[in-house]
Design a protein around this motif. Sequence first.
Motif, short mmCIF file in Angstrom:
data_model
loop_
_atom_site.label_atom_id
_atom_site.label_comp_id
_atom_site.label_asym_id
_atom_site.label_seq_id
_atom_site.Cartn_x
_atom_site.Cartn_y
_atom_site.Cartn_z
N LEU A 72 19.06 36.51 47.43
CA LEU A 72 20.26 37.35 47.46
C LEU A 72 20.04 38.62 46.65
CD1 LEU A 72 23.06 34.76 46.73
CD2 LEU A 72 22.32 35.65 48.91
N GLU A 75 18.54 41.61 48.23
CA GLU A 75 19.39 42.46 49.07
C GLU A 75 20.56 43.05 48.30
OE1 GLU A 75 20.26 40.57 52.76
OE2 GLU A 75 18.16 40.85 53.25
N ARG A 81 22.03 45.06 51.55
CA ARG A 81 22.87 44.15 52.35
C ARG A 81 23.59 44.91 53.47
NH1 ARG A 81 26.08 39.53 52.23
NH2 ARG A 81 28.14 40.40 51.98
N ARG A 85 22.99 44.80 57.53
CA ARG A 85 24.14 44.52 58.39
C ARG A 85 24.28 45.59 59.48
NH1 ARG A 85 29.22 43.16 54.90
NH2 ARG A 85 28.97 45.32 54.33
N ALA A 151 24.95 33.60 51.62
CA ALA A 151 25.69 34.66 52.31
C ALA A 151 27.16 34.60 51.92
CB ALA A 151 25.54 34.50 53.82
N ALA A 154 27.35 36.05 48.43
CA ALA A 154 26.51 37.23 48.18
C ALA A 154 27.23 38.37 47.49
CB ALA A 154 25.91 37.71 49.49
N LEU A 221 28.54 37.61 57.33
CA LEU A 221 28.00 38.90 56.88
C LEU A 221 29.08 39.97 56.80
CD1 LEU A 221 24.55 39.50 58.58
CD2 LEU A 221 25.04 39.05 56.20
#
Lengths: 223, 234
Positions: A72, A75, A81, A85, A151, A154, A221
């Motif tokens: 994690l 990102e 992140r 995405r 996730a 996150a 996400l």
Amino acid sequence: MWRDAVLVAGKDLRIELRSRIALQQVGPFGVLVLVLFAFALDPDRGILTRAAPGLFWVAVLFSALLAVQRSLAVEGADGVRDAVRLSGLDPAGIFLGKAAAVAVQLLVLEVVLGAGVVLLYDVHIVGIWTLVAAALSATAGLAAAGSLYGALAAGLRVRETLLPLLLLPVVAPVLIAATRASESALTGTSFEVSAGDWLGLLAVFAVLYIAFGLLAYGPLLED
Amino acid sequence: MSLGIAALVTLAATCVLGLTLPKTVEQAEYSRMIAIHPGIAWTAYVASSVTALASILWLWPRTRHERWDLLAGSSAELATLFTALMLITGSIWGRPTWGVWWVWDARLTLSALMLALLLGYDALRRVPAEPDVRARRSAMAALLALVVVPVNHFAVTWWRTLHQGRSLDLTPKDSLDGSFLAAMTLGFLAMTLVYAWLLVHRVRVARLEDARDDLALEAAIDERRREAIPVAGA
């Protein structure tokens, strides 16, 4: 999806290979846990040898938490992140990639810890293939569940403390099943519930969470 | 209001009936736990199921509504409460009857894991977020936890059969004496009503909390605007 998975897994593994965080921090941590168990349990009475499968998997579980946190953190910085995405990659592919990267690191770690257990705890491996099957299926389940909860946690400021609370009760069956399967691989004795049943349970766990991840990673996400 | 009265009346009746139960040969005074413990355990399962169901209803696009999220969260808090009470009353009952506070029995272990899952869910819900984000996040978490329940069941049951037989069998072999059965049934009813009553109010409070957050946000924006006016004027 497969191409995206390979891309994401390759990215994460390359970062790990270059930063050497897993090699220099997570691995030594796992070995340290093994040494601490020897301090906690009297090494002379054979307790360590008998408890070796459980201790091994507890050490793997703690290290897996670190590996997921690390996956994690990679990102978390510089808005990666959001970049991932917005990259147009298939969410299912991202999930598979991240889980595969964690799984590869865990497998390497398990080899190291396995050697540590054999050397430090005076353990003899009888059924190597049962052990390999248990390690593979347990690792797949741990990596899948870890990536999903990763996730989920996150974007949160409290993720370091929240992730263990969320993940550990969920992977409890993995710990039980992997320990029992390894137990029969180490002692060679068969129990009322055979190693095959435990391997089946591990496989079901892995399949459930991988399927869940393939379906639900996209909405996760979006947070 | 009438639900509250009904809950309190049945709860009081359960207490009275439970305390006036005769002593039994095997368990003496402790057999009276039958008035509350099974009812609490049942309510813990009901509350957890309501959370699971409400989370699924929220996730299903056609039935998605804010109320399912509030219901899931409120019911989960009560499930945590009742699961904890179940473990506590069970331990109090277990100490004199089995001689220990805790045994690693499949059912007990599952309940403990259940409590851990619920605590995690509650903690996740308490992380500040937009209502919509919180709803999706917690519905996902509920579903993720729900998936593991059957796997947990097999793992824990097999794990225990490895070492010993089930240390307790909760299905009564001998039929229960009339007054015990009555107390137990009343206990089921009382705990369910208490749960329903608390749930109604917890959902109401959750709604008020969200409304307050909205108002607080508006007020904060207003304040910023008013701060800006003199600067613009000058």
